[in-house]
Design a protein around this motif. Structure first.
Motif, PDB file in Angstrom:
ATOM      1  N   SER A 142     -31.968  57.915  69.014  1.00  0.00           N
ATOM      2  CA  SER A 142     -32.193  58.988  68.197  1.00  0.00           C
ATOM      3  C   SER A 142     -32.774  57.860  67.282  1.00  0.00           C
ATOM      4  N   LYS A 143     -32.915  57.007  67.209  1.00  0.00           N
ATOM      5  CA  LYS A 143     -33.808  55.936  65.588  1.00  0.00           C
ATOM      6  C   LYS A 143     -35.360  56.712  66.081  1.00  0.00           C
ATOM      7  N   MET A 144     -35.504  57.572  67.726  1.00  0.00           N
ATOM      8  CA  MET A 144     -36.581  57.943  67.472  1.00  0.00           C
ATOM      9  C   MET A 144     -36.731  59.733  67.510  1.00  0.00           C
ATOM     10  N   LEU A 145     -35.367  60.272  67.171  1.00  0.00           N
ATOM     11  CA  LEU A 145     -35.787  61.659  67.546  1.00  0.00           C
ATOM     12  C   LEU A 145     -34.973  62.049  66.627  1.00  0.00           C
ATOM     13  N   LEU A 146     -36.054  62.785  65.970  1.00  0.00           N
ATOM     14  CA  LEU A 146     -34.838  63.845  64.746  1.00  0.00           C
ATOM     15  C   LEU A 146     -34.942  65.498  65.429  1.00  0.00           C
ATOM     16  N   GLU A 147     -33.673  66.026  65.101  1.00  0.00           N
ATOM     17  CA  GLU A 147     -32.659  67.332  66.100  1.00  0.00           C
ATOM     18  C   GLU A 147     -33.255  67.996  64.121  1.00  0.00           C
TER      19      GLU A 147
ATOM     20  N   PRO B 125     -37.358  72.847  56.953  1.00  0.00           N
ATOM     21  CA  PRO B 125     -38.325  73.344  55.636  1.00  0.00           C
ATOM     22  C   PRO B 125     -39.168  72.127  55.756  1.00  0.00           C
ATOM     23  N   SER B 126     -40.768  71.832  56.228  1.00  0.00           N
ATOM     24  CA  SER B 126     -41.569  70.996  56.161  1.00  0.00           C
ATOM     25  C   SER B 126     -41.390  69.749  54.835  1.00  0.00           C
ATOM     26  N   SER B 127     -40.856  69.223  54.774  1.00  0.00           N
ATOM     27  CA  SER B 127     -40.596  68.395  53.506  1.00  0.00           C
ATOM     28  C   SER B 127     -39.526  67.229  54.500  1.00  0.00           C
ATOM     29  N   ASP B 128     -38.821  68.003  55.105  1.00  0.00           N
ATOM     30  CA  ASP B 128     -37.951  67.383  55.245  1.00  0.00           C
ATOM     31  C   ASP B 128     -38.263  66.632  57.016  1.00  0.00           C
ATOM     32  N   LEU B 129     -38.796  67.332  57.447  1.00  0.00           N
ATOM     33  CA  LEU B 129     -39.344  67.156  58.774  1.00  0.00           C
ATOM     34  C   LEU B 129     -41.214  65.575  58.042  1.00  0.00           C
ATOM     35  N   PHE B 130     -41.875  66.198  57.371  1.00  0.00           N
ATOM     36  CA  PHE B 130     -42.688  65.308  56.541  1.00  0.00           C
ATOM     37  C   PHE B 130     -41.895  64.057  56.277  1.00  0.00           C
ATOM     38  N   LYS B 131     -40.399  63.772  55.679  1.00  0.00           N
ATOM     39  CA  LYS B 131     -39.861  62.821  55.460  1.00  0.00           C
ATOM     40  C   LYS B 131     -39.595  61.770  56.522  1.00  0.00           C
ATOM     41  N   SER B 132     -39.384  62.313  57.509  1.00  0.00           N
ATOM     42  CA  SER B 132     -38.993  61.918  58.612  1.00  0.00           C
ATOM     43  C   SER B 132     -39.947  60.184  59.518  1.00  0.00           C
ATOM     44  N   SER B 133     -39.301  59.465  59.854  1.00  0.00           N
ATOM     45  CA  SER B 133     -40.179  58.647  60.309  1.00  0.00           C
ATOM     46  C   SER B 133     -39.881  58.421  61.179  1.00  0.00           C
ATOM     47  N   ARG B 134     -39.806  59.159  62.413  1.00  0.00           N
ATOM     48  CA  ARG B 134     -39.445  59.155  63.894  1.00  0.00           C
ATOM     49  C   ARG B 134     -39.759  60.242  64.922  1.00  0.00           C
TER      50      ARG B 134
ATOM     51  N   ILE C  83     -33.817  64.461  76.602  1.00  0.00           N
ATOM     52  CA  ILE C  83     -33.816  64.685  75.792  1.00  0.00           C
ATOM     53  C   ILE C  83     -32.270  63.764  74.883  1.00  0.00           C
ATOM     54  N   LYS C  84     -31.154  63.178  76.027  1.00  0.00           N
ATOM     55  CA  LYS C  84     -30.635  62.535  76.153  1.00  0.00           C
ATOM     56  C   LYS C  84     -30.946  61.193  75.857  1.00  0.00           C
TER      57      LYS C  84
ATOM     58  N   THR D  94     -39.071  65.371  67.966  1.00  0.00           N
ATOM     59  CA  THR D  94     -38.729  65.945  67.192  1.00  0.00           C
ATOM     60  C   THR D  94     -38.353  67.323  68.202  1.00  0.00           C
ATOM     61  N   VAL D  95     -36.973  67.192  68.350  1.00  0.00           N
ATOM     62  CA  VAL D  95     -36.129  68.654  69.071  1.00  0.00           C
ATOM     63  C   VAL D  95     -36.274  69.408  68.120  1.00  0.00           C
ATOM     64  N   THR D  96     -36.338  70.822  68.106  1.00  0.00           N
ATOM     65  CA  THR D  96     -36.067  72.053  68.060  1.00  0.00           C
ATOM     66  C   THR D  96     -36.079  73.187  68.678  1.00  0.00           C
ATOM     67  N   GLU D  97     -34.635  73.678  68.635  1.00  0.00           N
ATOM     68  CA  GLU D  97     -34.291  74.194  69.303  1.00  0.00           C
ATOM     69  C   GLU D  97     -34.470  74.449  70.644  1.00  0.00           C
ATOM     70  N   GLY D  98     -34.508  73.486  71.685  1.00  0.00           N
ATOM     71  CA  GLY D  98     -34.919  72.960  72.900  1.00  0.00           C
ATOM     72  C   GLY D  98     -36.365  72.959  73.465  1.00  0.00           C
ATOM     73  N   LYS D  99     -37.058  73.156  72.115  1.00  0.00           N
ATOM     74  CA  LYS D  99     -38.299  72.204  72.172  1.00  0.00           C
ATOM     75  C   LYS D  99     -38.789  70.984  72.004  1.00  0.00           C
ATOM     76  N   LEU D 100     -39.666  69.823  72.376  1.00  0.00           N
ATOM     77  CA  LEU D 100     -39.626  68.917  72.219  1.00  0.00           C
ATOM     78  C   LEU D 100     -41.380  68.517  71.469  1.00  0.00           C
ATOM     79  N   TYR D 101     -41.007  67.600  70.956  1.00  0.00           N
ATOM     80  CA  TYR D 101     -42.422  67.343  69.800  1.00  0.00           C
ATOM     81  C   TYR D 101     -42.565  66.377  69.201  1.00  0.00           C
ATOM     82  N   LEU D 102     -43.841  66.061  69.217  1.00  0.00           N
ATOM     83  CA  LEU D 102     -44.624  64.726  68.611  1.00  0.00           C
ATOM     84  C   LEU D 102     -44.630  65.254  67.378  1.00  0.00           C
ATOM     85  N   SER D 103     -43.596  64.628  66.372  1.00  0.00           N
ATOM     86  CA  SER D 103     -42.963  65.038  64.742  1.00  0.00           C
ATOM     87  C   SER D 103     -44.283  65.770  64.421  1.00  0.00           C
ATOM     88  N   LYS D 104     -45.355  64.820  64.187  1.00  0.00           N
ATOM     89  CA  LYS D 104     -46.389  66.166  63.526  1.00  0.00           C
ATOM     90  C   LYS D 104     -46.762  67.338  62.882  1.00  0.00           C
TER      91      LYS D 104
END
Length: 548
Positions: free
Chosen positions: A69-74, A80-89, A64-65, A92-102
């Motif tokens: 940073s231009k590709m990864l949102l923490e 909120p989903s609205s904050d996730l939706f605004k991200s262009s990265r 993950i490290k 996304t990593v969420t408490e150790g889980k790695l996602y395709l941001s969609k």
């Protein structure tokens, strides 16, 4: 020992292309490349994310490290989903889980929607009276779990009604409609029934319309049942709806759940399904995740007492859920037979012959009714005992040389709401005049109604003497022959790859049978599959618990 992670060609191409779009050479950034490959690979297997860990298909903190940073949102599970939706990265990593941001955004949005529906005060709340949920036959009383479910329904805006096949979910839903109309202030035209496939939709409608519990209710005003996709594409169908029942929820993927529930502003919602069955063929195991969430346990009603299936298939379904227990007695319940195409064809030959004869004799209603008498269910589409080969063999044995020869059993594999009204999963039979005949169980007409479709109007279809276990969900048959391939087919199709044979697939297959199930498999393969569970990595349960 776990095997090394081996991305398929599509995963390699998508991952390299994504890195290139961000100005990175995939050869110079191996850890970042692996992270992206793992994320794409997880989605291809139906998961929404990659778990943190040391296994080959998991992601480590060091990987993950390596993601710029231009590709990864923490984020965290409360983001909120609205904050996730605004991200262009893209990641996304969420408490150790790695996602395709969609998929991270979709998961967060669905969690918010579920909590919103749960917390909305129901338009009506009441205590169901015994008279409205009493079965007219005194020998067929609702058991205590069913009554508890009805009472939970009357108090809550959201209810998850769960239970295995034959536990009385449709009967319980009928009791809910009965009390809702007679005591809860609902009108029939404010109630909507829906399901993922045309087949499941028809089964639900038929069960509700023919329920003895609703004999006191004039069902002429009930709205036609719909497929979920039709509602999504025609949201005006649920305009004014105040109560919606969604059946076979284990089949519904993350994106579809979001699209459907996102349309619901005010309605009371009942989600019906069995978390023990196969998850959707697309991304997510939403219904299972919902059932596990601690924050909505008060909105879950579990039915456990089987009432429908005969003793023989019930014995095998119990064994699939408890593989460490004793196998069903072979003298009483049969045993696992060697899996050969000829053996399966011979076992099903007479039943198919009877159906084909009815079609050739022009007895449409009888032929359609008999379609539920027998079915061959396969773990795989390809292979010597897969769907394709078995359908070819059955056609040959019954001299059905043309795709629309009289007696051909077919399944629609594409929705056609505009011309024929047929839906993906609808099963019919070709008559002597060349027209295909389908059952109609969604229009509010009493009795059995038949639809005839001219061959030139038929949407895309396939043979359906044999079909996959996945496509059988929402259906039931008197006799089921199950073909479990000896090993997964070598394919990049995620539904045919390692780990595809699992307990949920076998449980789903066995529980399609009402009277008799016959299993054809290498016994070791069958028993090994029972010890594999279709667990999909997801953060939905954690999100619900975090925000709920």
């Amino acid at each position: 020992m776990a095997s090394a992670f081996k991305p398929n060609a599509q995963t390699k191409l998508l991952s390299a292309s994504l890195l290139s779009a961000y100005g990175l050479d995939h050869q110079d950034n191996p850890d970042c490349l692996k992270a992206v490959q793992l994320a794409f690979h997880a989605v291809s297997r139906g998961a929404t994310c990659v778990e943190s860990g040391e296994l080959p298909d998991q992601v480590t903190p060091s990987i993950i490290k390596a993601i710029p940073s231009k590709m990864l949102l923490e984020a965290d599970f409360k983001t909120p989903s609205s904050d996730l939706f605004k991200s262009s990265r893209p990641l996304t990593v969420t408490e150790g889980k790695l996602y395709l941001s969609k998929f991270c955004e979709q998961e967060a949005r669905l969690a918010e929607t579920i909590i919103r529906i749960r917390d909305k005060k129901a338009d009506y709340q009441w205590i169901p009276g015994e008279e409205c949920i009493r079965h007219p036959d005194p020998t067929k009383v609702l058991h205590i779990r069913q009554k508890e479910a009805v009472h939970k329904f009357a108090k809550n805006n959201l209810l998850l009604l769960t239970g295995g096949p034959g536990t009385g979910k449709t009967t319980t839903a009928s009791a809910m409609i009965s009390t809702a109309v007679q005591e809860g202030g609902y009108k029939l035209d404010e109630i909507q029934l829906c399901a993922p496939t045309g087949r499941a939709m028809s089964q639900l409608y038929k069960g509700i319309y023919e329920s003895e519990l609703l004999k006191k209710v004039d069902l002429s005003g009930i709205k036609p049942a719909q497929t979920i996709q039709k509602i999504i594409h025609n949201p005006e169908l649920i305009s004014g709806i105040k109560l919606i029942f969604v059946d076979e929820c284990s089949m519904v993927d993350l994106s579809t759940f979001n699209a459907l529930l996102g349309l619901i502003e005010k309605a009371r919602v009942v989600l019906i399904g069995d978390p023990q069955q196969l998850p959707s063929i697309d991304t997510g195991s939403v219904f299972t995740d919902l059932c596990r969430s601690s924050t909505i346990q008060a909105n879950i009603a579990v039915l456990e007492k089987g009432q429908r299936n005969k003793e023989q298939p019930l014995a095998w379904s119990n064994f699939t859920l408890n593989p460490d227990g004793p196998k069903p007695d072979k003298d009483k319940y049969g045993e696992i037979s060697p899996n050969t195409a000829d053996k399966i064809e011979k076992a099903s030959h007479d039943a198919f012959s009877a159906i084909i004869k009815l079609a050739k004799d022009g007895k449409a209603a009888d032929a359609v009714k008999m379609l539920n008498s027998v079915k061959i269910l396969c773990s795989h589409r390809e292979g010597q005992t897969g769907v394709r080969k078995l359908n070819q063999l059955i056609r040959k044995k019954h001299a059905l040389s043309e795709p629309l020869a009289a007696g051909s059993i077919i399944m629609v594999n594409k929705n056609d709401h505009r011309v024929t009204g047929l839906s993906n999963g609808d099963v019919g039979i070709v008559m002597a005049n060349g027209e295909a005949c389908f059952a109609e169980n969604r229009t509010g007409q009493a009795g059995s109604k038949i639809r005839f479709i001219k061959p030139t109007h038929l949407p895309s279809f396939e043979d359906a003497f044999a079909t996959t276990v996945h496509k059988s969900q929402g259906s039931e048959y008197d006799v089921v022959h199950i073909s479990i391939s000896g090993k997964p087919i070598e394919s990049e199709d995620s539904t045919q790859s390692d780990g595809f044979l699992n307990r949920e697939l076998l449980f789903t297959a066995v529980t399609r049978a009402k009277n008799q199930v016959n299993i054809y498999s290498d016994e070791t393969v069958f028993l090994d599959a029972l010890r594999q569970q279709a667990r999909r990595s997801s953060g939905l349960e954690h999100r619900l618990n975090a925000i709920g």
